[in-house]
Design an enzyme around this catalytic site. Structure first.
Site, PDB file in Angstrom:
ATOM      1  N   HIS A   3      46.576  49.117  26.043  1.00 53.45           N
ATOM      2  CA  HIS A   3      46.463  48.049  25.045  1.00 53.45           C
ATOM      3  C   HIS A   3      45.192  48.094  24.179  1.00 53.45           C
ATOM      4  O   HIS A   3      44.347  47.198  24.231  1.00 53.45           O
ATOM      5  CB  HIS A   3      46.620  46.674  25.678  1.00 53.45           C
ATOM      6  CG  HIS A   3      45.926  46.467  27.002  1.00 53.45           C
ATOM      7  ND1 HIS A   3      44.602  46.758  27.227  1.00 53.45           N
ATOM      8  CD2 HIS A   3      46.399  45.970  28.169  1.00 53.45           C
ATOM      9  CE1 HIS A   3      44.280  46.454  28.465  1.00 53.45           C
ATOM     10  NE2 HIS A   3      45.354  45.974  29.067  1.00 53.45           N
TER      11      HIS A   3
ATOM     12  N   HIS B  68      54.534  34.439  32.837  1.00 58.05           N
ATOM     13  CA  HIS B  68      53.850  33.392  33.598  1.00 58.05           C
ATOM     14  C   HIS B  68      54.748  32.167  33.682  1.00 58.05           C
ATOM     15  O   HIS B  68      55.493  31.875  32.736  1.00 58.05           O
ATOM     16  CB  HIS B  68      52.534  32.990  32.926  1.00 58.05           C
ATOM     17  CG  HIS B  68      51.474  34.034  32.970  1.00 58.05           C
ATOM     18  ND1 HIS B  68      50.851  34.435  34.130  1.00 58.05           N
ATOM     19  CD2 HIS B  68      50.915  34.779  31.970  1.00 58.05           C
ATOM     20  CE1 HIS B  68      49.952  35.377  33.849  1.00 58.05           C
ATOM     21  NE2 HIS B  68      49.980  35.604  32.552  1.00 58.05           N
TER      22      HIS B  68
ATOM     23  N   ARG C 120      55.968  41.500  38.254  1.00 54.63           N
ATOM     24  CA  ARG C 120      55.470  40.452  39.155  1.00 54.63           C
ATOM     25  C   ARG C 120      55.955  40.535  40.596  1.00 54.63           C
ATOM     26  O   ARG C 120      55.360  39.914  41.473  1.00 54.63           O
ATOM     27  CB  ARG C 120      55.795  39.057  38.599  1.00 54.63           C
ATOM     28  CG  ARG C 120      55.218  38.767  37.221  1.00 54.63           C
ATOM     29  CD  ARG C 120      53.712  38.920  37.170  1.00 54.63           C
ATOM     30  NE  ARG C 120      53.136  38.393  35.928  1.00 54.63           N
ATOM     31  CZ  ARG C 120      52.030  38.848  35.389  1.00 54.63           C
ATOM     32  NH1 ARG C 120      51.358  39.839  35.951  1.00 54.63           N
ATOM     33  NH2 ARG C 120      51.555  38.305  34.275  1.00 54.63           N
TER      34      ARG C 120
ATOM     35  N   ASP D  29      53.067  45.408  27.413  1.00 55.24           N
ATOM     36  CA  ASP D  29      52.215  44.583  28.269  1.00 55.24           C
ATOM     37  C   ASP D  29      52.914  43.257  28.558  1.00 55.24           C
ATOM     38  O   ASP D  29      52.288  42.186  28.572  1.00 55.24           O
ATOM     39  CB  ASP D  29      50.834  44.359  27.660  1.00 55.24           C
ATOM     40  CG  ASP D  29      49.816  43.803  28.668  1.00 55.24           C
ATOM     41  OD1 ASP D  29      50.151  43.736  29.876  1.00 55.24           O
ATOM     42  OD2 ASP D  29      48.712  43.419  28.260  1.00 55.24           O
TER      43      ASP D  29
ATOM     44  N   HIS E  22      42.344  50.069  31.887  1.00 56.08           N
ATOM     45  CA  HIS E  22      42.173  48.768  31.247  1.00 56.08           C
ATOM     46  C   HIS E  22      40.714  48.705  30.813  1.00 56.08           C
ATOM     47  O   HIS E  22      39.820  48.473  31.623  1.00 56.08           O
ATOM     48  CB  HIS E  22      42.512  47.662  32.251  1.00 56.08           C
ATOM     49  CG  HIS E  22      42.238  46.273  31.769  1.00 56.08           C
ATOM     50  ND1 HIS E  22      43.253  45.358  31.556  1.00 56.08           N
ATOM     51  CD2 HIS E  22      41.085  45.620  31.483  1.00 56.08           C
ATOM     52  CE1 HIS E  22      42.720  44.219  31.146  1.00 56.08           C
ATOM     53  NE2 HIS E  22      41.404  44.349  31.098  1.00 56.08           N
TER      54      HIS E  22
ATOM     55  N   ASN F 222      49.469  45.289  39.635  1.00 48.63           N
ATOM     56  CA  ASN F 222      48.768  44.074  40.064  1.00 48.63           C
ATOM     57  C   ASN F 222      49.734  42.999  40.557  1.00 48.63           C
ATOM     58  O   ASN F 222      49.827  41.901  40.031  1.00 48.63           O
ATOM     59  CB  ASN F 222      47.859  43.528  38.960  1.00 48.63           C
ATOM     60  CG  ASN F 222      48.583  43.279  37.646  1.00 48.63           C
ATOM     61  OD1 ASN F 222      49.698  43.752  37.433  1.00 48.63           O
ATOM     62  ND2 ASN F 222      47.954  42.525  36.761  1.00 48.63           N
TER      63      ASN F 222
ATOM     64  N   ASN G 105      44.824  39.206  27.217  1.00 46.22           N
ATOM     65  CA  ASN G 105      43.786  40.193  27.549  1.00 46.22           C
ATOM     66  C   ASN G 105      44.316  41.592  27.249  1.00 46.22           C
ATOM     67  O   ASN G 105      45.309  42.005  27.854  1.00 46.22           O
ATOM     68  CB  ASN G 105      43.432  40.077  29.032  1.00 46.22           C
ATOM     69  CG  ASN G 105      42.350  41.041  29.479  1.00 46.22           C
ATOM     70  OD1 ASN G 105      41.945  41.934  28.746  1.00 46.22           O
ATOM     71  ND2 ASN G 105      41.884  40.882  30.701  1.00 46.22           N
TER      72      ASN G 105
END
Length: 429
Positions: free
Chosen positions: A231, A308, A61, A304, A178, A91, A277
């Site tokens: 994944h 959050h 993050r 993964d 992905h 990301n 996801n």
């Protein structure tokens, strides 16, 4: 001054007990009755010694979402999970699509010191899927990026995917896809099937993953490049990968711990902790994924790890963020799903969680056998205890674990990074 350790009586890869002498950052000797002047002794009776784990898929993050995780807190969690190297996904905010950003993440990892941090570079600028990012500059940077992914977004444009595969051949890079056809998953909330129909939630069809994997396997074969599939979650994806590997194509794949243990029936309570996801799939898919990991069709377990803040998950299902944390529970989940079911032994666990991930990520100093001369990246694991998962005690900054309240086997007792303990007696050092 570096410390010297003698690990006494560890079962290396679950085999017969032996001692390991760790000195000057390497495994100096493996044998019985080892000793060394001034060495600190670690009693490893009953413990399994594995090479330091390598995660191909970690969200740290930072930069930009330090409210959820930082490089330091994420690597603390990694060390407690037995990891000595992680690949930090691109990301972030800003996206890791330039040499400057990947070098920032790499340096933050070095400063934290709990495990090696290898940044993953974005495939496209801003992970927007329209124009290739600075792949060569990231590869030539201090971070020496070799894995590129727009994870969280699919590189859905076939021409851009082809160009990316062609580009990374120059420095033996890999594109980690992905696999999610965006037009088949607009508004999707969970796996498409009986449960989604009963709950009235928009479904996420398996074919959305499988179609991209099939296309990209063909593209990788066409240009002779390396493709890694992130994944994997469906039985159909497994069959496509098995077919591609039978052709000798340079295709590898990973599965997450949560896709090895959990299925879509858990969504029936509308608890967003299970929103992820790709989504949790059917029990039949779980069985296929376990079998594929066991037979090597799926190469690696990758967490993964997707932290959050509380407010992003404790909300209505359709508003909740997708993702689960997993660094601190990965090895116990694999023990329950794969070892206790007889599908893998500890040699197999080392292969899928250390040796192969290190090879895929091109990490020469990780994923090495526990033998004299190898870097002293070692995890000591006790498979015996069973404990109820309590995320409040995690090193991660976030608490969104789908395993909270579940009893899992085993615990990491110690982790050594090049002979330096990052975890001893289960505690961060």
């Amino acid at each position: 001054m570096s410390r010297t350790f003698v690990i006494k009586g560890a079962r290396i890869l679950g085999e017969e007990p032996a001692d390991l002498l760790l000195r000057d950052g390497v495994i100096a000797e493996v044998g019985s009755g080892l000793d060394a002047a001034g060495a600190e002794v670690v009693d490893a009776d009953g413990l399994i010694a594995l090479p330091g784990l390598v995660d191909l898929h970690t969200h740290l993050r930072e930069p930009g979402r330090e409210d959820a995780e930082t490089v330091e807190t994420g690597t603390r969690a990694a060390a407690r999970g037995g990891y000595t190297a992680v690949h930090a996904m691109a990301n972030t905010h800003p996206v890791a699509d330039t040499a400057g950003v990947v070098e920032q993440v790499w340096r933050l990892g070095r400063e934290a010191g709990f495990c090696d941090v290898h940044p993953v570079g974005a495939v496209t600028q801003g992970i927007a899927g329209r124009q290739l990012a600075e792949l060569g500059a990231m590869a030539d940077s201090a971070a020496q990026v070799r894995v590129f992914s727009d994870d969280g977004h699919c590189v859905s444009d076939a021409m851009i995917m082809r160009r990316a595969l062609e580009y990374v051949k120059a420095f033996d890079g890999v594109i980690a896809q992905h696999a999610q056809e965006p037009r088949l998953t607009e508004g999707a909330q969970m796996n498409e099937g009986e449960v989604s129909a009963r709950l009235g939630l928009p479904g996420w069809p398996a074919v959305a993953e499988e179609a991209i994997i099939a296309r990209d396997c063909l593209l990788a074969a066409h240009v002779g490049s390396r493709l890694h599939v992130c994944h994997v979650s469906t039985a159909g994806s497994v069959e496509i990968l098995r077919w591609a590997k039978s052709k000798g194509w340079r295709v590898t794949a990973e599965v997450t711990p949560h896709h090895l243990l959990l299925d879509d029936t858990l969504v029936e309570g509308y608890d967003p902790i299970y929103k992820v996801n790709p989504p949790l799939r059917t029990a039949e898919d779980v069985t296929a994924l376990r079998e594929a990991l066991a037979d090597g069709t799926i190469d690696a377990v990758a967490t993964d790890h997707a932290p959050h803040p509380v407010e992003a998950k404790e909300t209505e299902w359709d508003c909740a963020a997708m993702g689960m944390i997993g660094l601190e529970t990965a090895l116990p989940v694999v023990q329950q799903a794969m070892v206790e079911t007889g599908l893998l032994d500890w040699v197999g666990v080392a292969d899928r969680m250390s040796f192969r991930p290190a090879r895929i990520g091109r990490l020469s100093g990780q994923g090495r056998p526990l033998e004299a001369g190898s870097p002293a990246n070692v995890v000591l694991y006790d498979p015996a205890p069973r404990t109820v998962v309590d995320p409040s005690g995690f090193a991660s900054k976030s608490r969104n674990s789908p395993f909270a309240g579940l009893e899992l086997p085993g615990r990491v007792v110690a982790t050594f990074l090049r002979g330096r303990p990052t975890v001893l007696e289960g505690k961060l050092q």
